[in-house]
Design a protein around this motif. Structure first.
Motif, PDB file in Angstrom:
ATOM      1  N   LYS A 188       0.827  -1.203   0.000  1.00 35.13           N
ATOM      2  CA  LYS A 188       0.000   0.000   0.000  1.00 35.13           C
ATOM      3  C   LYS A 188       0.865   1.258   0.000  1.00 35.13           C
ATOM      4  CE  LYS A 188      -3.256  -2.357   3.118  1.00 35.13           C
ATOM      5  NZ  LYS A 188      -3.993  -2.249   4.402  1.00 35.13           N
ATOM      6  N   PRO A 189       0.367   2.335  -0.629  1.00 30.95           N
ATOM      7  CA  PRO A 189       0.946   3.647  -0.349  1.00 30.95           C
ATOM      8  C   PRO A 189       0.623   3.991   1.106  1.00 30.95           C
ATOM      9  CG  PRO A 189      -0.517   3.703  -2.273  1.00 30.95           C
ATOM     10  CD  PRO A 189      -0.758   2.412  -1.575  1.00 30.95           C
ATOM     11  N   ALA A 190       1.555   4.587   1.814  1.00 31.07           N
ATOM     12  CA  ALA A 190       1.328   4.839   3.239  1.00 31.07           C
ATOM     13  C   ALA A 190       0.291   5.919   3.491  1.00 31.07           C
ATOM     14  CB  ALA A 190       2.641   5.214   3.919  1.00 31.07           C
ATOM     15  N   ASN A 191       0.070   6.804   2.517  1.00 30.85           N
ATOM     16  CA  ASN A 191      -0.775   7.972   2.771  1.00 30.85           C
ATOM     17  C   ASN A 191      -1.949   8.106   1.816  1.00 30.85           C
ATOM     18  OD1 ASN A 191       0.585   9.747   4.989  1.00 30.85           O
ATOM     19  ND2 ASN A 191       2.261   9.045   3.690  1.00 30.85           N
ATOM     20  N   LEU A 192      -2.549   7.012   1.437  1.00 30.86           N
ATOM     21  CA  LEU A 192      -3.767   7.059   0.636  1.00 30.86           C
ATOM     22  C   LEU A 192      -4.781   6.094   1.224  1.00 30.86           C
ATOM     23  CD1 LEU A 192      -2.846   7.282  -3.169  1.00 30.86           C
ATOM     24  CD2 LEU A 192      -4.092   8.941  -1.794  1.00 30.86           C
ATOM     25  N   GLY A 193      -6.031   6.250   0.803  1.00 28.57           N
ATOM     26  CA  GLY A 193      -7.093   5.361   1.247  1.00 28.57           C
ATOM     27  C   GLY A 193      -7.939   4.936   0.069  1.00 28.57           C
ATOM     28  N   SER A 194      -9.144   4.455   0.361  1.00 30.06           N
ATOM     29  CA  SER A 194     -10.101   4.040  -0.676  1.00 30.06           C
ATOM     30  C   SER A 194      -9.522   2.994  -1.618  1.00 30.06           C
ATOM     31  CB  SER A 194     -10.591   5.255  -1.483  1.00 30.06           C
ATOM     32  OG  SER A 194     -11.157   6.222  -0.637  1.00 30.06           O
ATOM     33  N   SER A 195      -8.551   2.219  -1.131  1.00 29.17           N
ATOM     34  CA  SER A 195      -7.915   1.130  -1.889  1.00 29.17           C
ATOM     35  C   SER A 195      -7.125   1.607  -3.099  1.00 29.17           C
ATOM     36  CB  SER A 195      -8.960   0.092  -2.340  1.00 29.17           C
ATOM     37  OG  SER A 195      -9.580  -0.507  -1.218  1.00 29.17           O
ATOM     38  N   VAL A 196      -6.833   2.908  -3.183  1.00 28.42           N
ATOM     39  CA  VAL A 196      -6.045   3.432  -4.298  1.00 28.42           C
ATOM     40  C   VAL A 196      -4.591   2.981  -4.149  1.00 28.42           C
ATOM     41  CG1 VAL A 196      -5.200   5.515  -5.443  1.00 28.42           C
ATOM     42  CG2 VAL A 196      -7.546   5.428  -4.575  1.00 28.42           C
ATOM     43  N   GLY A 197      -4.045   2.359  -5.194  1.00 25.65           N
ATOM     44  CA  GLY A 197      -2.649   1.941  -5.194  1.00 25.65           C
ATOM     45  C   GLY A 197      -2.350   0.703  -4.380  1.00 25.65           C
ATOM     46  N   ILE A 198      -3.388  -0.012  -3.934  1.00 27.64           N
ATOM     47  CA  ILE A 198      -3.200  -1.198  -3.096  1.00 27.64           C
ATOM     48  C   ILE A 198      -3.252  -2.462  -3.947  1.00 27.64           C
ATOM     49  CG2 ILE A 198      -4.201  -2.579  -1.230  1.00 27.64           C
ATOM     50  CD1 ILE A 198      -5.121  -0.054   0.081  1.00 27.64           C
ATOM     51  N   SER A 199      -2.346  -3.401  -3.663  1.00 28.40           N
ATOM     52  CA  SER A 199      -2.312  -4.667  -4.397  1.00 28.40           C
ATOM     53  C   SER A 199      -2.057  -5.819  -3.432  1.00 28.40           C
ATOM     54  CB  SER A 199      -1.202  -4.657  -5.454  1.00 28.40           C
ATOM     55  OG  SER A 199      -1.309  -3.553  -6.326  1.00 28.40           O
ATOM     56  N   LYS A 200      -2.541  -6.991  -3.823  1.00 31.79           N
ATOM     57  CA  LYS A 200      -2.229  -8.224  -3.107  1.00 31.79           C
ATOM     58  C   LYS A 200      -1.224  -9.003  -3.942  1.00 31.79           C
ATOM     59  CE  LYS A 200      -4.367 -12.347  -1.049  1.00 31.79           C
ATOM     60  NZ  LYS A 200      -5.646 -13.087  -0.839  1.00 31.79           N
ATOM     61  N   ALA A 210       3.427  -4.724  -7.517  1.00 28.12           N
ATOM     62  CA  ALA A 210       2.683  -4.042  -6.458  1.00 28.12           C
ATOM     63  C   ALA A 210       3.493  -2.891  -5.863  1.00 28.12           C
ATOM     64  CB  ALA A 210       2.305  -5.043  -5.367  1.00 28.12           C
ATOM     65  N   LEU A 211       4.780  -3.110  -5.654  1.00 29.46           N
ATOM     66  CA  LEU A 211       5.632  -2.056  -5.110  1.00 29.46           C
ATOM     67  C   LEU A 211       5.791  -0.903  -6.102  1.00 29.46           C
ATOM     68  CD1 LEU A 211       8.290  -4.356  -3.439  1.00 29.46           C
ATOM     69  CD2 LEU A 211       6.794  -2.756  -2.228  1.00 29.46           C
ATOM     70  N   ASP A 212       5.923  -1.237  -7.376  1.00 26.41           N
ATOM     71  CA  ASP A 212       6.022  -0.190  -8.403  1.00 26.41           C
ATOM     72  C   ASP A 212       4.742   0.649  -8.449  1.00 26.41           C
ATOM     73  OD1 ASP A 212       8.585  -0.841  -9.190  1.00 26.41           O
ATOM     74  OD2 ASP A 212       7.945  -2.151 -10.832  1.00 26.41           O
ATOM     75  N   LEU A 213       3.589  -0.017  -8.327  1.00 24.58           N
ATOM     76  CA  LEU A 213       2.316   0.706  -8.356  1.00 24.58           C
ATOM     77  C   LEU A 213       2.187   1.625  -7.144  1.00 24.58           C
ATOM     78  CD1 LEU A 213      -0.520   1.239  -9.508  1.00 24.58           C
ATOM     79  CD2 LEU A 213      -1.321  -0.738  -8.177  1.00 24.58           C
ATOM     80  N   ALA A 214       2.447   1.108  -5.965  1.00 19.73           N
ATOM     81  CA  ALA A 214       2.323   1.919  -4.749  1.00 19.73           C
ATOM     82  C   ALA A 214       3.278   3.107  -4.782  1.00 19.73           C
ATOM     83  CB  ALA A 214       2.583   1.055  -3.518  1.00 19.73           C
ATOM     84  N   ALA A 215       4.456   2.903  -5.371  1.00 19.93           N
ATOM     85  CA  ALA A 215       5.461   3.967  -5.427  1.00 19.93           C
ATOM     86  C   ALA A 215       5.044   5.115  -6.340  1.00 19.93           C
ATOM     87  CB  ALA A 215       6.799   3.392  -5.885  1.00 19.93           C
ATOM     88  N   LYS A 216       4.066   4.890  -7.204  1.00 16.61           N
ATOM     89  CA  LYS A 216       3.561   5.971  -8.057  1.00 16.61           C
ATOM     90  C   LYS A 216       2.725   6.969  -7.257  1.00 16.61           C
ATOM     91  CE  LYS A 216       3.339   3.234 -12.331  1.00 16.61           C
ATOM     92  NZ  LYS A 216       2.427   2.683 -13.378  1.00 16.61           N
ATOM     93  N   TYR A 217       2.221   6.533  -6.111  1.00 14.48           N
ATOM     94  CA  TYR A 217       1.296   7.361  -5.340  1.00 14.48           C
ATOM     95  C   TYR A 217       1.910   7.994  -4.101  1.00 14.48           C
ATOM     96  CZ  TYR A 217      -2.445   5.336  -8.170  1.00 14.48           C
ATOM     97  OH  TYR A 217      -3.255   4.964  -9.213  1.00 14.48           O
ATOM     98  N   ASP A 218       3.020   7.440  -3.606  1.00 18.00           N
ATOM     99  CA  ASP A 218       3.550   7.929  -2.335  1.00 18.00           C
ATOM    100  C   ASP A 218       5.041   7.629  -2.249  1.00 18.00           C
ATOM    101  OD1 ASP A 218       3.711   8.990   0.195  1.00 18.00           O
ATOM    102  OD2 ASP A 218       2.305   7.600   1.132  1.00 18.00           O
ATOM    103  N   ARG A 219       5.743   8.425  -1.455  1.00 18.74           N
ATOM    104  CA  ARG A 219       7.168   8.186  -1.217  1.00 18.74           C
ATOM    105  C   ARG A 219       7.385   7.220  -0.057  1.00 18.74           C
ATOM    106  NH1 ARG A 219       8.932  11.270   3.129  1.00 18.74           N
ATOM    107  NH2 ARG A 219      11.110  11.076   2.466  1.00 18.74           N
ATOM    108  N   LYS A 220       6.307   6.897   0.658  1.00 19.09           N
ATOM    109  CA  LYS A 220       6.386   5.941   1.759  1.00 19.09           C
ATOM    110  C   LYS A 220       5.502   4.746   1.433  1.00 19.09           C
ATOM    111  CE  LYS A 220       6.478   7.618   5.981  1.00 19.09           C
ATOM    112  NZ  LYS A 220       6.064   8.359   7.212  1.00 19.09           N
ATOM    113  N   LEU A 221       6.041   3.542   1.584  1.00 23.12           N
ATOM    114  CA  LEU A 221       5.328   2.316   1.232  1.00 23.12           C
ATOM    115  C   LEU A 221       5.220   1.420   2.462  1.00 23.12           C
ATOM    116  CD1 LEU A 221       7.259   1.509  -2.078  1.00 23.12           C
ATOM    117  CD2 LEU A 221       5.332   3.070  -1.760  1.00 23.12           C
TER     118      LEU A 221
END
Length: 246
Positions: A188-200, A210-221
């Motif tokens: 997950k991106p550390a600072n988003l909600g509503s399941s945006v950028g989250i992967s299993k 999943a890490l590449d996707l989350a990194a598009k939304y936040d600098r903290k994973l």
């Protein structure tokens, strides 16, 4: 209008959850009792402009279009009004009355993370939702989990790290996740909600994506272990003597 509370509803916002906010705020505005509340919708574009003269429903249909008035919020604690950044024209009456309370129906960064809450504190405006500290800690999943751990709350095992760590030493990060968290896991991106950028992720290839996707939304994973269980949502209302919905 006499006797009604003037409620400013903030919607939209500078966040990846902009569209989610439009849906939520539309529901809030429709649910507010118009016999008790004078609703003042104020839209915030993805670029951060505050605009008066539209509603979430209209923005969902046609975007921020039409003759809209750019405004800002005065931080003078005695003023408690919006300030026009252009000639107010037909909107002059909407700017005249003081705001009684603000309902920030904003999701994600600049909305749930303490930023707008701090602005409202400066303006001396009561508002719905958590305060500056609670909002900021609750928004940052890594900080929130560290606070939970400090108080001994049971929670899923997790790892938190920066985007630059993933970019600079991916093999070490992958090895650490597989060693300490395992599969399946959630990224997950550390600072988003509503399941945006989250992967299993169920294997290394999926974890990389999943890490590449989350990194598009936040600098903290953040990476969490998979927990099989029942999800229960609770509502909490109040400050010094809060009430819980169960």
């Amino acid at each position: 209008m006499a006797g009604k509370l003037k409620v400013m509803v903030l919607f939209g916002g500078r966040s990846g959850e902009h569209e989610v906010s439009l849906q939520s705020s539309n529901s809030v505005i429709n649910a507010l009792d118009k016999d008790r509340y004078d609703v003042l919708p104020v839209g915030i574009t993805k670029e951060g402009r505050w605009l008066l003269g539209t509603t979430p429903e209209r923005v969902l249909e046609e975007g921020f279009t039409g003759d809209l008035l750019p405004v800002t919020l005065s931080v003078d604690p005695t003023f408690r009004r919006l300030v026009s950044l252009d000639h107010p024209g037909a909107y002059e009456a909407l700017l005249a009355d003081q705001i009684d309370v603000v309902f920030p129906v904003l999701h994600g960064t600049y909305g749930e993370d303490g930023c707008v809450q701090g602005l409202l504190e400066l303006a001396n405006l009561p508002y719905v939702g958590g305060g500056v500290l609670g909002s900021s800690v609750g928004m940052d999943k890594i900080m929130m989990k560290r606070v939970f751990a400090q108080h001994g709350f049971p929670q899923a095992r997790f790892l938190g790290f920066l985007r630059k760590d993933w970019q600079q030493r991916p093999e070490q990060i992958l090895d650490q996740i597989e060693r300490e968290i395992g599969y399946p896991c959630f990224v997950k991106p550390a600072n988003l909600g509503s399941s945006v950028g989250i992967s299993k992720a169920g294997e290394r290839e999926g974890l990389i994506k999943a890490l590449d996707l989350a990194a598009k939304y936040d600098r903290k994973l953040v990476v969490e272990e998979n927990v099989v269980g029942r999800e229960i949502e609770l509502s909490v209302l109040g400050n010094d003597e809060p009430q819980v919905s169960v």
